[in-house]
Design a protein around this motif. Structure first.
Motif, mmCIF file in Angstrom:
data_model
loop_
_atom_site.group_PDB
_atom_site.id
_atom_site.type_symbol
_atom_site.label_atom_id
_atom_site.label_comp_id
_atom_site.label_asym_id
_atom_site.label_seq_id
_atom_site.Cartn_x
_atom_site.Cartn_y
_atom_site.Cartn_z
ATOM 1 N N PHE A 295 0.833 -1.205 0.000
ATOM 2 C CA PHE A 295 0.000 0.000 0.000
ATOM 3 C C PHE A 295 0.862 1.247 0.000
ATOM 4 N N THR A 296 0.506 2.205 -0.851
ATOM 5 C CA THR A 296 1.137 3.524 -0.837
ATOM 6 C C THR A 296 0.056 4.562 -0.609
ATOM 7 N N GLY A 297 0.226 5.400 0.413
ATOM 8 C CA GLY A 297 -0.785 6.403 0.725
ATOM 9 C C GLY A 297 -0.506 7.061 2.062
ATOM 10 N N SER A 298 -1.562 7.500 2.711
ATOM 11 C CA SER A 298 -1.429 8.247 3.963
ATOM 12 C C SER A 298 -1.332 7.307 5.166
ATOM 13 N N GLU B 295 3.937 2.164 2.327
ATOM 14 C CA GLU B 295 4.722 3.325 1.897
ATOM 15 C C GLU B 295 3.900 4.569 2.189
ATOM 16 N N LEU B 296 4.242 5.248 3.277
ATOM 17 C CA LEU B 296 3.440 6.366 3.764
ATOM 18 C C LEU B 296 4.188 7.682 3.559
ATOM 19 N N GLY B 297 3.711 8.732 4.168
ATOM 20 C CA GLY B 297 4.341 10.035 3.962
ATOM 21 C C GLY B 297 5.003 10.531 5.225
ATOM 22 N N GLY B 298 5.150 11.825 5.302
ATOM 23 C CA GLY B 298 5.767 12.418 6.480
ATOM 24 C C GLY B 298 6.262 13.812 6.190
ATOM 25 N N LYS B 299 6.618 14.506 7.244
ATOM 26 C CA LYS B 299 7.136 15.862 7.088
ATOM 27 C C LYS B 299 8.654 15.780 7.018
ATOM 28 N N ASN B 300 9.162 15.876 5.800
ATOM 29 C CA ASN B 300 10.595 15.700 5.576
ATOM 30 C C ASN B 300 11.356 16.992 5.863
ATOM 31 N N PRO B 301 12.210 17.006 6.869
ATOM 32 C CA PRO B 301 12.959 18.223 7.198
ATOM 33 C C PRO B 301 14.124 18.447 6.250
ATOM 34 N N CYS B 302 14.479 19.696 6.097
ATOM 35 C CA CYS B 302 15.614 20.074 5.259
ATOM 36 C C CYS B 302 16.444 21.095 6.038
ATOM 37 N N TYR B 303 17.587 20.666 6.534
ATOM 38 C CA TYR B 303 18.449 21.569 7.296
ATOM 39 C C TYR B 303 19.459 22.222 6.360
ATOM 40 N N VAL B 304 19.531 23.543 6.406
ATOM 41 C CA VAL B 304 20.480 24.311 5.592
ATOM 42 C C VAL B 304 21.462 24.985 6.533
ATOM 43 N N SER B 305 22.717 24.580 6.459
ATOM 44 C CA SER B 305 23.729 25.162 7.352
ATOM 45 C C SER B 305 24.203 26.500 6.806
ATOM 46 N N ASP B 306 24.949 27.205 7.607
ATOM 47 C CA ASP B 306 25.452 28.524 7.192
ATOM 48 C C ASP B 306 26.592 28.405 6.180
ATOM 49 N N THR B 307 27.177 27.209 6.069
ATOM 50 C CA THR B 307 28.276 26.997 5.123
ATOM 51 C C THR B 307 27.742 26.227 3.905
ATOM 52 N N GLN C 156 6.245 6.123 11.512
ATOM 53 C CA GLN C 156 5.069 6.771 10.946
ATOM 54 C C GLN C 156 5.144 6.899 9.427
ATOM 55 N N SER C 157 6.346 6.903 8.869
ATOM 56 C CA SER C 157 6.489 7.122 7.424
ATOM 57 C C SER C 157 6.475 5.826 6.615
ATOM 58 N N GLY C 158 6.355 4.687 7.278
ATOM 59 C CA GLY C 158 6.205 3.478 6.491
ATOM 60 C C GLY C 158 6.797 2.236 7.113
ATOM 61 N N LEU C 159 6.575 1.137 6.410
ATOM 62 C CA LEU C 159 7.019 -0.179 6.869
ATOM 63 C C LEU C 159 7.426 -0.987 5.639
ATOM 64 N N GLY C 160 8.683 -1.400 5.582
ATOM 65 C CA GLY C 160 9.164 -2.145 4.421
ATOM 66 C C GLY C 160 9.787 -1.230 3.385
ATOM 67 N N HIS C 161 10.337 -1.825 2.337
ATOM 68 C CA HIS C 161 11.012 -1.035 1.300
ATOM 69 C C HIS C 161 10.983 -1.792 -0.019
ATOM 70 N N TYR C 162 11.332 -1.079 -1.081
ATOM 71 C CA TYR C 162 11.372 -1.674 -2.406
ATOM 72 C C TYR C 162 12.304 -0.879 -3.307
ATOM 73 N N HIS C 163 12.250 -1.142 -4.613
ATOM 74 C CA HIS C 163 13.131 -0.641 -5.677
ATOM 75 C C HIS C 163 14.217 -1.684 -5.946
#
Length: 469
Positions: free
Chosen positions: A186-189, A210-222, A407-414
């Motif tokens: 299953f892919t969804g919420s 295969e679920l979702g989530g709030k993916n953080p993006c850290y941007v450093s000063d360098t 929370q973002s899922g269980l298992g993997h593929y590709h």
């Protein structure tokens, strides 16, 4: 007997006949799937454009090309994957054969989402076919034009005895899940994922979620701010932000925020022109309900870039929010739209603590020219995937597993991981029928003097430690 039950029973009979097991059969079905992608390419472009105004370039890249890559990789390696994997043996079984047989599960159910309706339905299908299963596919009813295309044309390419497409809304899908499947993908919420997992539990059916989530993006000063802005903007606004691995919010210092805003404004203009609504390269929100939900999130924080909307065409401009608080609505759910909140942090440790205080995401992104910063984020956080100095690109590699955690899922593929997901690793030991004298020490009546011999022939010994000087 319901239509769904009859369908599952028919496919199970085909699987039990052994029809899907030969490599030649699997290859033929995979090649037929490749012909579907080639011959129906324009139909796929048209259907995705009707559903969400998706630019042809994005469809080619994220739907067709990824599927073709997955397909070719599988065809290139299937013979190797299918081979029995011989394993180490103890002294008691030295004259025997011990190996792992990759068995198909049987009849599997694949439920696809609407945001990448070809990719996220066909890529798991490729793994299921390669592993020798029969498959019921349920495309999303939300992307209705792609659903119709798949339901009407895909069965013409695949063996109807072993593969079927079911079109269903919520109620029909609930009834479909009442049937016993041997595996569910299953892919969804997360909310629907819990429903699927609950239904699977009634039959003790294994699942991949295969679920979702709030993916953080850290941007450093360098970092190179212009490069960061272009890569973040591409990942966030691709498919109008309706991407499960899109960067969901940015964490950076207040000083970096000011630099990033200038660079993001330039990147958005470079990509979509002065008025993104007129750009042929910017998609639309998939439906009215989704549009209203995403539009409401614009009330969080302050709009620094974009913010324009058009309900009639379901357009929401590429938008950047600042002054966002942790408890704002935009930070309480996956955005799944072209909105990028920026939150300020005082340090790298502060950013890591912020990430770790929340559910583990599908992906974590970090931008920094300092390897130490990248490694710290990698080592001190947990996520389904990780990508440094870019966004989304990690999922284009068939050599990497794709999937969530918690929370973002269980298992993997590709790639090989898809084949493994849809295969049961069957432990196999083939012993000779003779040499019974060698078995006598383990039989009753037990004699304590035999125990050292049995332990010596069956126990695994720890290797001596080796110190490198």
């Amino acid at each position: 007997m319901s239509a769904h039950t009859e369908l599952v029973s028919r496919l199970r009979a085909a699987w039990l006949s052994g029809k899907t097991r030969p490599m030649e059969y699997r290859v033929a079905q995979l090649e037929a799937l490749g012909r579907f992608l080639d011959e129906k390419k324009q139909d796929i472009l048209d259907a995705t454009a009707l559903d969400m105004g998706k630019p042809p370039f994005e469809v080619e890249l994220s739907e067709i090309s990824i599927c073709r890559s997955e397909l070719n990789h599988t065809l290139n390696n299937l013979g190797t994957w299918m081979k029995d994997k011989h394993v180490e043996k103890n002294w008691a079984t030295q004259l025997d054969s011990a190996f792992i047989r990759k068995d198909p599960y049987g009849v599997v159910l694949i439920i696809g989402p609407w945001n990448y309706p070809i990719n996220l339905l066909l890529v798991p299908l490729i793994g299921a076919i390669a592993a020798g299963n029969c498959v019921v596919m349920k495309p999303s009813e939300i992307s209705r034009n792609v659903e119709r295309l798949v339901a009407e044309t895909l069965p013409r390419y695949l063996d109807k005895d072993c593969f079927a497409v079911v079109t269903a809304g919520t109620e029909e899908t609930t009834r479909l899940l009442e049937n016993k499947f041997d595996y569910i993908f299953f892919t969804g919420s997360p909310s629907v994922g819990r429903i699927v997992m609950t239904a699977a539990a009634k039959h003790l059916t294994p699942v991949t979620l295969e679920l979702g989530g709030k993916n953080p993006c850290y941007v450093s000063d360098t970092c190179n701010v212009q490069n960061v802005a272009r890569r973040v903007a591409w990942g966030r606004f691709f498919n109008a932000g309706q991407t499960c691995v899109a960067p969901d919010y940015v964490l950076c210092s207040l000083e970096m925020q000011e630099k990033l805003l200038v660079a993001l404004r330039e990147a958005i203009t470079e990509f979509y022109g002065p008025n993104p609504q007129e750009s042929p390269d910017f998609a639309r929100i998939v439906g009215d309900k989704h549009f209203q939900r995403v539009q409401a999130l614009l009330r969080s924080g302050r709009v620094a870039i974009g913010g324009q909307t058009d309900a009639q065409t379901r357009y929401i401009a590429p938008t950047v929010l600042v002054d966002v608080q942790q408890d704002d609505p935009v930070m309480q759910e996956e955005i799944f739209g072209p909105i990028l909140p920026i939150l300020t942090v005082t340090s790298l440790d502060d950013a890591i603590a912020f990430i770790n205080a929340r559910e583990r995401p599908l992906a974590i992104y970090v931008f920094s020219s300092c390897k130490k910063v990248v490694n710290q984020v990698l080592e001190k956080t947990s996520s389904g995937g990780f990508c440094a100095n870019d966004t989304i690109m990690h999922m284009t590699l068939t050599s990497l597993p794709f999937g969530g955690i918690g929370q973002s899922g269980l298992g993997h593929y590709h790639g090989h991981y898809s084949f493994d997901t849809f295969s049961h690793p069957r432990a196999t030991l083939l012993r000779g029928a003779g040499r019974e004298a060698l078995n006598t020490p383990r039989y009753p009546p037990y004699a304590p003097r035999r125990l050292p011999l049995l332990r010596a022939t069956t126990e695994t010994k720890r290797r001596a430690a080796c110190t490198l000087l």
